[in-house]
Scaffold this active site. Structure first.
Site, PDB file in Angstrom:
ATOM      1  N   GLY A 155       0.822  -1.197   0.000  1.00  0.00           N
ATOM      2  CA  GLY A 155       0.000   0.000   0.000  1.00  0.00           C
ATOM      3  C   GLY A 155       0.859   1.249   0.000  1.00  0.00           C
ATOM      4  N   CYS A 156       0.213   2.389  -0.301  1.00  0.00           N
ATOM      5  CA  CYS A 156       0.963   3.644  -0.409  1.00  0.00           C
ATOM      6  C   CYS A 156       1.455   4.140   0.954  1.00  0.00           C
ATOM      7  CB  CYS A 156       0.116   4.699  -1.105  1.00  0.00           C
ATOM      8  SG  CYS A 156      -1.570   4.883  -0.464  1.00  0.00           S
ATOM      9  N   TYR A 157       0.572   4.175   1.956  1.00  0.00           N
ATOM     10  CA  TYR A 157       1.015   4.556   3.294  1.00  0.00           C
ATOM     11  C   TYR A 157       2.086   3.592   3.829  1.00  0.00           C
ATOM     12  CZ  TYR A 157      -2.842   7.959   4.138  1.00  0.00           C
ATOM     13  OH  TYR A 157      -3.696   9.038   4.117  1.00  0.00           O
TER      14      TYR A 157
END
Length: 335
Positions: A155-157
């Site tokens: 995921g991006c986070y």
């Protein structure tokens, strides 16, 4: 040239993938697919993403029976930019035919079936592939990525957070029992292309959300190897993530030890930049980089990490994983 298929090409991450594959010297954009019932089926890709008019006008094909047959018999690899439960259903079909799959959803990121019931709202039925999936944090899992058939792109986070924290964790510099605190802000493109009032640009204000229950908190904790406290925010800008992370260091850790941990972790890895000055969204938007800097006072450390959520947090990291898997230089087609 590897025949490369993108499923979910109408969304923001899918569009970034299409652009990267189109310009990659070793990949051929073999097909752009959307769900069989999508209202975007048969439209030119460039009609949804007009910056590509005249350059990428391929049609968005429906993933019907004919589409599946074409992929299974002629493609060399598949990129899934689909909803989590869709990826969980599609990936095993491609994998069973020997196709490498690079999945940008969360469907295979954590090897715990109960995780999906709790945080994604569906029951995972692909235990075999959940066990075999490799987490595609490119700078940290290259050896496993190179031999995997199923790569779960982070995921991006988690990408922003793990790139900042793993050098400290690996070097044993974090105080025992300390829970790193991650305060991160994402642009509205992180919510996807589907229209919703709370992510309408005119409605967005800087707002925290997902307190104590965001699905990326257990993903970060799982792959870091210690619990974290994660608080995401929605920012009123289009793309990019800025994560400010608070860490208590073990007694006696010096600034030189912190610097050495980061230098050792990212030597020869050009897509992570140790900037020496605090990163910004402007510095990474529309780039494949992760920028990291830090400041120490006593045994407290503030680390700031910035990425483009659609690129290093999704599409360009997926292409990094393709490069690693097929023996290309990791930054091929990205810089």
């Amino acid at each position: 040239m590897l025949n490369t298929v993108i499923v979910g090409a109408s969304g923001y991450a899918g569009a970034e993938l299409a652009a990267l594959v189109q310009n990659h010297p070793q990949l051929k954009l073999f097909g752009l697919y959307v769900s069989a019932g999508s209202q975007d089926a048969h439209k030119p890709f460039s009609s949804l993403h007009p910056q590509w008019v005249g350059a990428l006008d391929l049609p968005l094909l429906p993933l019907d029976e004919d589409g599946m047959t074409r992929i299974l018999t002629q493609a060399d690899l598949v990129l899934l930019a689909t909803a989590h439960e869709v990826s969980a259903t599609l990936a095993p079909q491609f994998l069973a035919k020997g196709l490498p799959v690079f999945d940008l959803s969360g469907a295979f990121r954590v090897k715990d079936q109960g995780f999906y019931d709790s945080f994604y709202g569906f029951t995972h039925d692909s235990e075999q592939w959940l066990d075999q999936a490799v987490y595609g944090l490119a700078e940290w899992n290259a050896d496993a990525i190179a031999t995997a058939q199923l790569i779960a792109v982070p995921g991006c986070y988690p990408t922003a957070s793990l790139c900042a924290l793993k050098p400290l964790q690996q070097a044993g510099l974090i105080a025992k029992g300390w829970q790193p605190i991650i305060n991160a802000v994402s642009g509205v493109s992180g919510a996807g292309r589907k229209a919703a009032i709370n992510t309408s640009f005119c409605e967005v204000s800087l707002t925290p959300y997902g307190t104590f229950n965001h699905r990326h908190q257990p993903e970060i904790s799982h792959h870091l190897g210690c619990e974290v406290l994660f608080q995401p925010h929605l920012g009123n800008y289009v793309r990019g993530i800025l994560a400010t992370i608070y860490v208590q260091l073990a007694d006696g850790v010096t600034p030189a030890q912190v610097e050495q941990a980061y230098l050792k972790a990212y030597e020869g890895k050009p897509l992570v930049r140790l900037t020496g000055q605090m990163p910004s969204i402007r510095g990474v938007a529309s780039t494949p980089y992760c920028d990291i800097a830090w400041q120490q006072q006593g045994n407290m450390l503030v680390v700031v990490s910035a990425i483009d959520n659609l690129l290093k947090g999704a599409a360009s990291q997926a292409v990094q994983c393709i490069n690693i898997k097929f023996g290309f230089e990791p930054a091929t087609g990205l810089i």
